[in-house]
Design an enzyme around this catalytic site. Structure first.
Site, PDB file in Angstrom:
ATOM      1  N   GLY A   1       6.850   2.679   3.541  1.00 16.12           N
ATOM      2  CA  GLY A   1       7.718   3.814   3.266  1.00 16.12           C
ATOM      3  C   GLY A   1       6.996   4.990   2.646  1.00 16.12           C
TER       4      GLY A   1
ATOM      5  CB  SER B   1      -2.266  -1.122  -4.349  1.00 18.47           C
ATOM      6  OG  SER B   1      -1.933  -2.380  -3.807  1.00 18.47           O
TER       7      SER B   1
ATOM      8  CB  VAL C   1       4.181  -2.255  -6.401  1.00 21.69           C
ATOM      9  CG1 VAL C   1       4.917  -1.419  -5.352  1.00 21.69           C
ATOM     10  CG2 VAL C   1       4.894  -3.567  -6.617  1.00 21.69           C
TER      11      VAL C   1
ATOM     12  CD  GLU D   1      -4.014  -4.329  -1.718  1.00 24.99           C
ATOM     13  OE1 GLU D   1      -4.838  -5.018  -1.138  1.00 24.99           O
ATOM     14  OE2 GLU D   1      -4.324  -3.470  -2.567  1.00 24.99           O
TER      15      GLU D   1
END
Lengths: 346, 163, 446
Positions: A49, A88, A290, A292
């Site tokens: 997203g 990340s 957040v 991985e």
């Protein structure tokens, strides 16, 4: 058939950003004459997203609504350099670059707004809904769209901003390993509950319950999506997945999804989470990565739960029914041996 | 063996395609007709991303020779998307965040569509059963199950709407 | 900064949601181009072999065959993907020259009018190979006399003169000597496929202005563009990469495998060329998550404090290192976990074997470290006779603690996270753990 139940605990940290840094991301923002803002990037959306989250950060930083932000990404003719979506890093790096670009674009807007509204810069404020207001004079406000149009057609000025974020590359001392590998660290703690069938060695995961600390959630629904999806992948890693089931023997390698094992919708346990927010010092609005880490803490929690259910320690992945049955057999043999060795000689 | 003309009904419209023997319905839909909502996650029947409905039943388009649908009704995700807005099932996937990368989504929606057409009030078990052949690598399935449950509650199937 | 946020912190709907639920989102191979050619690869059937000959004559007679590409066609055939961030040496062959080092290694690329024709031609290429001894096991690969995979004479990636990435902090051996308990484990994990539902793919399209547009599902468009420019020895401005919509990545789409060959084929044929992995290529040839072997030895005091940790880790990189050297450094930085351990020694080896290369995957370098560390924590709890929660709280790091890689801990929230988890599952923590925080310890405190 006996079903043994057990609970396992794990806690993990996870670094945000490319290890050792040196991974820049840029953002360019310009206003169109209709008052929307094009945010040009080169980051990719893998499904997490990114476009949405970066749109939110851009809207927040520009002081406009989401509908007035267009994310134009991953076209190298229009998007400035970005290291890529991994480690990340994307929300942290790109978000910071977007905030920097938005600040420059806001200054350009304020330059025009000063002239248009005939007000001192210190009296101007953004309402977050696409308007610039003169503090204390509710009737004196202008739509950002009108300011952008005036900039182009009346003043011949650009409304644009440039942003870049880079954590400078850290060297590693080859002798001691001294290094600065991360920007910040997110944390998770998971409790998994399993039932183990002692006849088949099959593990049923009953629940995966976790707390996550992720700095700041830009979009809580998307964070939860990562946590639930990551719990599935962690469970899949713990119990099912491998391309080489007889590793190190390279034979019997699956060719496709009919042979590569993964849990499906039927196997999914109850997944619950709480999310804590302790904003990081260097992330956009305090973000930590957040993406991985959500697959990491479920793995040892499940393996520990299997131990607490069965008494069988398994130090390898994936934990197959075969490993569990062999472990149960070994325990039974050891127990019998202990019994016979304590029996007095006849 | 030469090519032959195959005629079938795609989303209510008759189409005629020239196909070589053993060309899959997936290849015809994607590469001859441009219906790219039919995905190609594995092309061996293992992932469900190419699911379409043939006469209302979910079928893996990657395993089906196109000749086999001659004279039949074929429905893809494009066909169930209204001109304006969304099918209630699509809306339910949006509302429940029943996707991340979106690649498995067309197949997930098509198997769910078939389920709700046949069984407007499925139990959770029946939903899990319907989704069993479809792989998602991102979501952990729960949001997809929630989407189908949500659609059933909202009465996504035509039978349910009449109630 | 204003505490009141307008859109940050809200679960706004995804901007790509409608595209995803209608199937209108355009993924890489959803694009079509007139005259599109298909590229398929002739791969090594053996794990390790010398290439004595390649006979293309029958393949060239397949109807629809357009051309073949061999290593001689690739301007800069030996590369290393992390060369962009200064990692050396160059080691991987875009197309094999005189040796193949893993089963599935690309030898020849076939370009044809249809996928079927390309596959038919691939099947008709005759390879003359001399099988060589192969090694598949990390510690065997390090023994003297093992078959050598690399071109520099040993089977490890070299870190500034060391065969492993090392961390040295405190005095581990002295601490082991005074520890009340020694807890040891050997943790083994097998390779795992990223398995995104959309396979790795690109389409390279020659443009009228002499440039090439490459539609790709790479996770990193510039990383792919820059590596492609190096391999093809063309200025970056000849290339235009378009991507951003990716049907799952999980690290599997960070390698740069399809773009250089598809672009080269487009240059050689002046036609658009598609190179998309089949699912079996994704499973059997594309990079996996490494297999790991992690030896972990902890010195623990009777009260549960871990005073020393020694870690020796081996990641099975397969035949080429790709992103794995990076993973071992990341692993070394994190193998102590979120705990304050005053004496730590870590040796992390990136080992070459005759296996399909491994590379990035979600949690790269850390997922398996976390597995080993957290199973180890459970064992420590049992040995010391405390419950697992206690062992975690007793050892949790705080702000201001020194990590083994000599960076002060900041943004620590492990304790608060564990407190929240205990609350979620209804586990009653003792008062001393409920009162704990991650705040900096008082001067001289422990």
């Amino acid at each position: 058939m006996v079903k043994l139940r057990g609970t396992g605990l794990s806690a993990v940290n996870y670094p945000t950003g490319m290890n050792l840094g040196g991974d820049p991301s840029q953002a360019l923002i310009h206003a169109t004459t209709s008052g929307s803002f094009v945010v040009s990037l080169s980051a990719t959306d893998l499904g997490q997203g990114l476009r949405t989250v970066i749109g939110q950060i851009a809207a927040e930083a520009l002081g406009v609504g989401m509908d007035d932000v267009v994310i134009d990404t991953a076209d190298t003719d229009t998007g400035p350099h970005d290291m890529g979506t991994f480690a990340s890093r994307a929300t942290h790096r790109v978000g910071n670059a977007v905030i920097a670009a938005a600040q420059e674009a806001r200054e350009a807007l304020l330059d025009v707004a000063e002239d248009e509204l005939e007000a001192a810069r210190s009296d101007l404020e953004f309402d977050g809904q696409g308007n610039i207001l003169v503090r204390g004079a509710p009737d004196r406000s202008m739509k950002i769209a009108d300011i952008a149009a005036a900039a182009q057609f009346k003043y011949g000025r650009t409304i644009a901003g440039r942003g870049v974020y880079m954590k400078p590359r850290s060297p590693v001392d080859p002798e001691t390993g001294a290094m600065d590998p991360d920007s910040t660290e997110a944390h998770a703690c998971t409790v998994a509950e399993v039932a183990v069938d002692t006849d088949t060695g099959e593990v049923t995961v009953l629940s995966i319950r976790s707390a996550y600390e992720v700095g700041r959630q830009i979009n809580p629904a998307l964070v939860k999506g990562q946590i639930v999806g990551g719990a599935w992948m962690g469970m899949s890693h713990a119990l099912y997945e491998t391309t080489q089931p007889y590793y190190p023997d390279p034979a019997y390698s699956p060719k496709d999804f009919s042979e590569y094992l993964m849990p499906g919708a039927y196997e999914m346990p109850k997944i619950e989470c709480v999310v804590l927010e302790y904003p990081s010092s260097n992330g956009p609005y305090g973000v930590k990565g957040v993406g991985e880490m959500t697959a990491n803490s479920p793995i040892p929690a499940i393996v520990n739960a299997i131990y607490h259910a069965t008494g069988v320690r398994i130090d390898e992945l994936p934990v197959t029914p075969e490993l569990i049955l062999r472990g149960l057999d070994a325990r039974a043999r050891a127990a019998r041996l202990a019994e016979t060795s304590t029996t007095p000689d006849s | 063996m030469g090519s032959k003309i195959v005629t079938f009904v795609l989303g209510g419209r008759e189409v005629e395609v020239m196909v070589k023997p053993m060309t899959t319905l997936q290849a015809v839909l994607r590469y001859q007709l441009g219906y790219t909502a039919v995905k190609e996650g594995c092309r061996q029947g293992g992932c469900g991303s190419c699911t379409v409905l043939v006469e209302g039943e979910p079928v893996l388009a990657c395993l089906l020779p196109a000749e086999d649908v001659a004279g039949q009704q074929v429905t893809t995700l494009e066909s169930i998307t209204p001109v304006d807005g969304l099918d209630p099932l699509q809306q339910a996937f949006l509302d429940a965040s029943g996707f991340q990368c979106g690649y498995c989504t067309p197949g997930m929606i098509m198997v769910s569509k078939a389920l709700l057409e046949h069984n407007p009030r499925p139990t959770r078990e029946e939903i899990l059963d319907a989704l069993a052949g479809n792989i998602c690598r991102c979501t952990g399935y729960e949001p997809i199950v929630a989407a189908v449950e949500g659609a059933a509650q909202a009465g996504a199937a035509p039978g349910a709407q009449r109630r | 900064m204003s505490p009141a946020m307008n859109v940050v912190g809200r679960s706004v709907p995804r901007s790509d949601g409608i595209g995803h639920v209608t199937g209108r989102t355009q993924f890489t191979t959803d694009r079509s181009f007139p005259g599109l050619l298909h590229l398929k690869i002739v791969r090594s059937p053996l794990h390790h072999a010398r290439i004595l000959g390649v006979d293309l004559s029958e393949a060239e007679r397949v109807p629809g065959f357009v051309r073949a590409l061999t290593h001689a066609d690739v301007p800069h055939n030996v590369y290393t993907i992390l060369g962009l961030i200064g990692v050396e040496p160059e080691e991987e062959f875009v197309l094999a020259e005189d040796r193949v080092r893993y089963k599935g290694e690309p030898i020849v690329a076939i370009v044809a009018e249809s996928e079927d024709a390309a596959l038919e031609a691939v099947a008709r290429v005759k390879l003359d190979l001399e099988e060589l001894p192969a090694v598949f096991e990390v510690e065997e690969a390090l023994r003297p006399g093992a078959p050598i995979v690399t071109h520099w004479g040993n089977n490890t990636f070299m870190y500034e003169g060391h065969p492993c990435r090392r961390v040295r902090f405190g005095d581990v051996e002295a601490a082991f000597a005074r520890a009340d308990h020694i807890v040891e484990g050997v943790y083994n994990t097998k390779p795992i496929e990223q398995a995104p539902t959309e396979t790795t793919a690109c389409i390279a399209v020659p443009e009228a202005n002499g440039r090439y547009t490459v539609y790709t599902n790479t996770q990193a468009v510039y990383f792919s563009l820059d590596n492609t420019a190096i391999i093809l020895q063309v200025p970056g401005n000849k290339l235009h990469f378009v991507g951003g919509t990716v049907g799952g990545g999980f690290g599997g789409k960070v390698d740069v495998i399809v773009e250089p060959l598809a672009t080269l084929a487009a240059m050689k044929t002046s036609r658009p060329v598609r190179y998309a992995f089949s699912r079996s290529e994704e499973m059997q040839v594309s990079s996996t998550r490494s297999a790991w072997r992690i030896y972990m030895k902890d010195g623990v005091m009777a009260d549960g404090r871990i005073i020393a940790r020694k870690v020796t880790s081996y990641a099975d990189s397969g035949a080429y290192s790709r992103q794995t050297p990076y993973a071992l450094t990341k692993h070394a930085a994190n193998a102590a976990g979120p705990y304050a351990i005053p004496n730590v020694s870590i040796d992390a080896y990136c080992v070459y074997t005759n296996r399909q290369p491994s590379s990035a995957m979600r949690g790269f370098g850390i997922t398996m470290a976390s597995f080993a560390i957290e199973v180890q924590m459970d064992k420590i709890a049992e040995v010391v006779g405390l419950d697992p929660w206690s062992i975690h709280f007793i050892n949790a790091y705080r702000d201001g603690d020194m990590k083994p890689h000599r960076k002060l801990v900041e943004d620590a929230t492990l304790i608060e996270t564990m407190q929240a988890a205990a609350g979620l599952v209804g586990h009653e923590l003792p008062a001393r753990f409920r009162a704990m925080t991650s705040a900096r310890r008082p001067e001289g405190g422990v």
